[in-house]
Design a protein around this motif. Structure first.
Motif, PDB file in Angstrom:
ATOM      1  N   SER A 100      48.862  98.582  -2.061  1.00 63.03           N
ATOM      2  CA  SER A 100      48.044  99.521  -2.839  1.00 63.03           C
ATOM      3  C   SER A 100      48.907 100.379  -3.754  1.00 63.03           C
ATOM      4  O   SER A 100      48.573 100.598  -4.927  1.00 63.03           O
ATOM      5  CB  SER A 100      47.227 100.407  -1.898  1.00 63.03           C
ATOM      6  N   VAL A 101      50.023 100.857  -3.230  1.00 60.81           N
ATOM      7  CA  VAL A 101      50.934 101.677  -4.032  1.00 60.81           C
ATOM      8  C   VAL A 101      51.583 100.843  -5.128  1.00 60.81           C
ATOM      9  O   VAL A 101      51.738 101.297  -6.272  1.00 60.81           O
ATOM     10  CB  VAL A 101      52.000 102.334  -3.122  1.00 60.81           C
ATOM     11  N   GLU A 102      51.936  99.603  -4.807  1.00 57.12           N
ATOM     12  CA  GLU A 102      52.530  98.711  -5.814  1.00 57.12           C
ATOM     13  C   GLU A 102      51.537  98.392  -6.933  1.00 57.12           C
ATOM     14  O   GLU A 102      51.931  98.194  -8.082  1.00 57.12           O
ATOM     15  CB  GLU A 102      52.995  97.413  -5.154  1.00 57.12           C
ATOM     16  N   CYS A 103      50.255  98.364  -6.606  1.00 55.71           N
ATOM     17  CA  CYS A 103      49.229  98.133  -7.632  1.00 55.71           C
ATOM     18  C   CYS A 103      49.204  99.281  -8.641  1.00 55.71           C
ATOM     19  O   CYS A 103      49.021  99.056  -9.847  1.00 55.71           O
ATOM     20  CB  CYS A 103      47.850  97.969  -6.984  1.00 55.71           C
ATOM     21  N   VAL A 104      49.372 100.502  -8.149  1.00 56.19           N
ATOM     22  CA  VAL A 104      49.427 101.657  -9.051  1.00 56.19           C
ATOM     23  C   VAL A 104      50.654 101.559  -9.943  1.00 56.19           C
ATOM     24  O   VAL A 104      50.605 101.874 -11.142  1.00 56.19           O
ATOM     25  CB  VAL A 104      49.426 102.975  -8.251  1.00 56.19           C
ATOM     26  N   LYS A 105      51.756 101.086  -9.396  1.00 53.20           N
ATOM     27  CA  LYS A 105      52.959 100.871 -10.205  1.00 53.20           C
ATOM     28  C   LYS A 105      52.672  99.888 -11.334  1.00 53.20           C
ATOM     29  O   LYS A 105      53.064 100.115 -12.491  1.00 53.20           O
ATOM     30  CB  LYS A 105      54.092 100.339  -9.325  1.00 53.20           C
ATOM     31  N   ALA A 106      51.987  98.793 -11.018  1.00 51.42           N
ATOM     32  CA  ALA A 106      51.644  97.798 -12.042  1.00 51.42           C
ATOM     33  C   ALA A 106      50.701  98.386 -13.083  1.00 51.42           C
ATOM     34  O   ALA A 106      50.817  98.107 -14.278  1.00 51.42           O
ATOM     35  CB  ALA A 106      51.003  96.576 -11.375  1.00 51.42           C
ATOM     36  N   LEU A 107      49.768  99.229 -12.634  1.00 53.04           N
ATOM     37  CA  LEU A 107      48.813  99.868 -13.548  1.00 53.04           C
ATOM     38  C   LEU A 107      49.544 100.766 -14.546  1.00 53.04           C
ATOM     39  O   LEU A 107      49.164 100.840 -15.721  1.00 53.04           O
ATOM     40  CB  LEU A 107      47.797 100.679 -12.744  1.00 53.04           C
ATOM     41  N   GLU A 108      50.574 101.441 -14.091  1.00 51.44           N
ATOM     42  CA  GLU A 108      51.306 102.365 -14.952  1.00 51.44           C
ATOM     43  C   GLU A 108      52.396 101.679 -15.777  1.00 51.44           C
ATOM     44  O   GLU A 108      53.058 102.329 -16.591  1.00 51.44           O
ATOM     45  CB  GLU A 108      51.934 103.467 -14.095  1.00 51.44           C
ATOM     46  N   ASN A 109      52.549 100.384 -15.557  1.00 55.56           N
ATOM     47  CA  ASN A 109      53.569  99.621 -16.291  1.00 55.56           C
ATOM     48  C   ASN A 109      52.999  98.292 -16.769  1.00 55.56           C
ATOM     49  O   ASN A 109      53.563  97.221 -16.495  1.00 55.56           O
ATOM     50  CB  ASN A 109      54.791  99.390 -15.402  1.00 55.56           C
ATOM     51  N   ILE A 110      51.877  98.353 -17.468  1.00 54.80           N
ATOM     52  CA  ILE A 110      51.208  97.139 -17.946  1.00 54.80           C
ATOM     53  C   ILE A 110      52.085  96.462 -18.998  1.00 54.80           C
ATOM     54  O   ILE A 110      52.502  97.074 -19.970  1.00 54.80           O
ATOM     55  CB  ILE A 110      49.817  97.468 -18.526  1.00 54.80           C
TER      56      ILE A 110
END
Length: 834
Positions: free
Chosen positions: A454-464
């Motif tokens: 879940s936390v890694e997904c937020v990382k991906a969201l902030e680094n599209i």
């Protein structure tokens, strides 16, 4: 067996060294046979200590036997023989696991009258012939200092020295040398060990199948803690630092976690009968049973939690001990000038808090952190310590929720969420994570437990990384960006229940949104996103996204264009957060194609039929200058290509390019592309042995396949693979394609098992095509076998979509309904399950 008696009997009868080694070998074998029973009574550290002591007794007896053999009845006192047998590594720590190497150091002093070389040689031969796995070093005591300073590994292993047997005088001199080594160039040694650990932790990151010894939070991290404590304080047990470096409670939590790791590693060695340190999925049932766990997932969760605890403890207190050696006066001066607020400093993107900083409550803690600018940060272990040992009071008050909302509105939220996870307070601040904390996901797809994913997904969201998806995100309003981030963070928090996790997650997100005073519209959109967070990937990867029924059904669940845009962004983040390079150019294209097709449906009030969609694409093709420059005969041939799917799946420009290559084909031609992944395009007039080709390339995973009849009896094949191949292998692939046009080639297929209930056939999929779904276990050569079956039945497959995980595949095939086979589905079932 009475080993001592039998040894004396061999020596008295002048027996050979081989006979002695056989005695020890038999004794060791009998002892190893008893280890599972010993483990039942004594697990964890107690088992390791007992095992170590047993090996001590064996090594001692071997040494005594060698002396008895060499000196006979004139045996000198052992203290006068200038040799010491010393345990190193895990053996020295009394943590030796069942199949680990037995690390020995033989130290001696060059005293005239003792043939120390012969004694040592005899001892090693006896131990090796008896079947012991030895890792050994031999040094004169005066040589230890030099050897330790030439090799970091030697210096490290010497720190865990423990006398087994031998001269106390030689051991006393050895200890004097060890103290000298410990005090020599401490700063350089400590920095080297930290750098070594950083490299190891990158190689063995957090995993649901952890290496108990090497992974982040593994035994090696605890050893690093000891090495640093021993170097700085001279202690032989980190427990001696209770009350000085850490308190009793935190040490106890660490020790409980460490005990579980000892138990799991010993169980792995016993079950596999080898030096196996990775808790692989296939070992979990046996390990759980041996350790008395009724629930396998509970064991896996406990191990992940233990790894987290060890990682948290060692990071905090390793840095606390080593900090004075890392910073010079100049840096401390710069740090003071970088003060953000009382007790909080930021220097070169890294945030620092004193280990002595007192935080009264979670509100003060969050206010302190959120006084930082909105950018990406790294956090020093002092910050980690502060968050770990700050009590979070419940229920959270309104001000805390307000601060959390501000956090989620930042462009850089990931670094804080990662910090919260590392400190063990993610579930305290976001209650939705309580049920899924450290929960593994053994689905062959996810690489991380639920909370890390879940936390890694937020990382991906902030680094599209994809400009178009980034533009969709940028076009959202601030509230819409906020609910996308919340949905991204919470999308899997419904797992671990009997109900569908998407449905549960959609319910769980609402209380949090209400605490943030989000509008009803935003709440409704967030519910749709969480409820259907796997919908887009599921449809794109498993279904025919060019079928109008599929598209209308998809949009009926999504709702409107705004939800579609947000779901696309969420899906991108979700897949990128899976890990292991799961998001690739192939599934990126599928998601993009689904988005475009669904957008077209959403923006048109009237239902778009396949025929109408075909006409729209034909007009786009006809309007291109490249089309107008083609011969009229070729223009007609293009527009008369029968398959609608051929037009739906290609851009107008690509349709023309394929047609031009087809026109130039005499017997066959092909092209290879090998950028992000391997793609093969084949044009053929003569027959192609597709089953043979796929079987010969079965070591490369197929992602999708298209087969279209174009014109003039030319068939077009496009096979896309998940991974690329080495450049040197491309010529071999070309040879295999050429060989596939030899129809006399016999194909030996792998043993493939497909059950009847794993096959479903929909003859009403569309007017022109039927769909065959195969949902079975992942098997090498499966696609080659299936295509061979279809060829045998003269089934014309126009497209294949391959969706596979580590354990399962869900393959979808569209076949031309013009075949007579549609009237006899039983033949298909029989052929595939034969």
């Amino acid at each position: 067996m009475n080993l001592l008696f039998e040894i004396e009997d061999v020596i008295d009868n002048n027996g050979s060294d081989f006979e002695l080694s056989k005695l020890f070998k038999r004794y060791i074998h009998e002892y190893k046979e008893s280890l599972p029973f010993l483990f039942e009574k004594n697990q964890g550290k107690d088992f390791l200590v007992l095992h170590t002591k047993k090996l001590d007794s064996i090594m001692s007896l071997m040494y005594k036997t060698v002396l008895r053999r060499l000196f006979g009845d004139y045996l000198p006192m052992r203290s006068s023989v200038p040799i010491a047998i010393v345990a190193l590594g895990s053996y020295g720590r009394e943590q030796l696991c069942v199949h680990s190497d037995i690390d020995l150091l033989i130290v001696y002093e060059d005293v005239e009258g003792y043939n120390t070389t012969l004694i040592i040689e005899k001892l090693f031969y006896l131990a090796l012939d008896a079947g012991l796995k030895l890792g050994h070093r031999v040094h004169e005591t005066s040589d230890l200092f030099r050897a330790a300073n030439e090799d970091l590994t030697i210096r490290t292993s010497l720190m865990e020295s423990r006398l087994i047997i031998g001269s106390p005088f030689t051991w006393q001199e050895t200890q004097r040398q060890l103290t000298r080594i410990r005090l020599h160039e401490q700063k350089e040694f400590l920095i080297a060990k930290v750098q070594e650990a950083q490299m190891r932790r990158k190689k063995y990151p957090v995993s649901m199948e952890p290496n108990i010894k090497e992974s982040v939070g593994g035994l090696r991290d605890t050893q690093l803690l000891f090495w640093i404590a021993h170097t700085i304080y001279g202690v032989n047990n980190i427990k001696d630092l209770v009350g000085t470096v850490f308190n009793e409670e935190s040490y106890k939590e660490f020790r409980v976690a460490l005990e579980l790791m000892y138990r799991v590693r010993s169980a792995l060695h016993l079950i596999t009968n080898k030096q196996e340190d990775t808790l692989r999925l296939e070992y979990i049932p046996s390990v759980a049973k041996m350790l008395g766990f009724n629930n396998q997932i509970k064991l896996a969760t406990k191990v992940i939690a233990a790894g987290w605890r060890i990682d948290n403890f060692t990071r905090i207190f390793t840095k606390k001990m080593i900090r004075p050696y890392l910073y010079d006066v100049k840096m401390l001066s710069q740090l003071r000038h970088s003060r953000i607020s009382k007790g909080l400093y930021e220097f070169k993107g890294r945030v620092y808090i004193s280990y002595n900083q007192k935080i009264n409550d979670n509100t003060q803690l969050l206010e302190l952190l959120f006084s930082l600018e909105d950018k990406d940060y790294k956090f020093d272990s002092g910050v980690l310590s502060c968050l770990t040992y700050t009590k979070i009071s419940h229920p959270l008050n309104k001000h805390t929720y307000s601060l959390l909302q501000k956090l989620l509105q930042r462009k850089h939220t990931y670094c804080f969420l990662e910090l919260f996870y590392d400190a063990g307070i993610l579930h305290e601040l976001f209650g939705n994570f309580r049920k899924v904390r450290h929960m593994p996901q053994f689905d062959g797809y996810h690489h991380y437990p639920v909370d890390i994913h879940s936390v890694e997904c937020v990382k991906a969201l902030e680094n599209i990384k994809e400009p178009f998806i980034q533009s969709l995100h940028d076009a959202l309003s601030e509230d819409e960006k906020l609910i996308v981030k919340i949905a991204t963070l919470f999308h899997d928090t419904g797992k671990g229940r009997k109900q569908d996790h998407s449905e549960v997650g959609a319910k769980l997100i609402l209380p949090f949104l209400r605490q943030l005073k989000m509008s009803q519209e935003m709440q409704d959109r967030a519910v749709v996103l969480v409820k259907h967070h796997i919908l887009m990937s599921s449809v794109a990867f498993k279904e025919n996204i060019y079928n109008e029924k599929t598209l209308y059904k998809f949009m009926s669940k999504v709702g409107d264009v705004k939800n579609l845009n947000m779901l696309y962004v969420l899906t991108y983040a979700d897949i990128n957060g899976v890990g292991g390079g799961t998001y690739n150019s192939f599934n990126s294209k599928l998601l993009g194609d689904l988005y475009k097709s669904a957008l077209e449906v959403a923006q048109n009030r009237h239902r778009i039929t396949d025929a109408k969609k075909r006409l729209i694409i034909e007009k786009r093709v006809q309007n291109l200058l490249a089309f107008k420059q083609l011969p009229r005969t070729l223009q007609k041939k293009i527009l008369h290509i029968e398959s609608n799917l051929f037009f739906f799946k290609r851009s107008p420009q690509n349709i023309i390019e394929v047609a031009q290559k087809a026109r130039e084909t005499q017997e066959y031609s092909f092209t290879l592309k090998n950028r992000d992944s391997l793609t093969i395009e084949i044009y053929r007039k003569i027959p192609l042995n597709l089953g043979f080709l796929l079987a010969s390339l079965s070591h490369i995973s197929v992602a999708s396949m298209e087969i279209f009849t174009l014109f003039d009896d030319i068939k077009y094949f496009k096979i896309e693979f998940i991974q690329k191949v080495d450049e040197g292998e491309l010529s071999l692939v070309e040879d295999k394609i050429d060989a596939a046009f030899d129809m006399s080639k016999e194909t030996k297929f792998r043993d493939v098992v497909i059950k009847r209930e794993e096959i479903s056939i929909d003859f009403e999929h569309s007017l022109t095509h039927a769909e065959i779904l195969i949902h079975t276990k992942n098997q090498k050569g499966l696609l080659a076998y299936v295509m061979h079956c279809f060829d045998t039945l003269n089934i014309n497959i126009v497209t294949a979509k391959i969706h596979s995980s580590k354990y399962k595949v869900r393959d979808s095939f569209l076949m031309d309904k013009s075949s007579d086979i549609c009237n006899n589905a039983e033949l298909i079932y029989e052929m595939l399950t034969k």
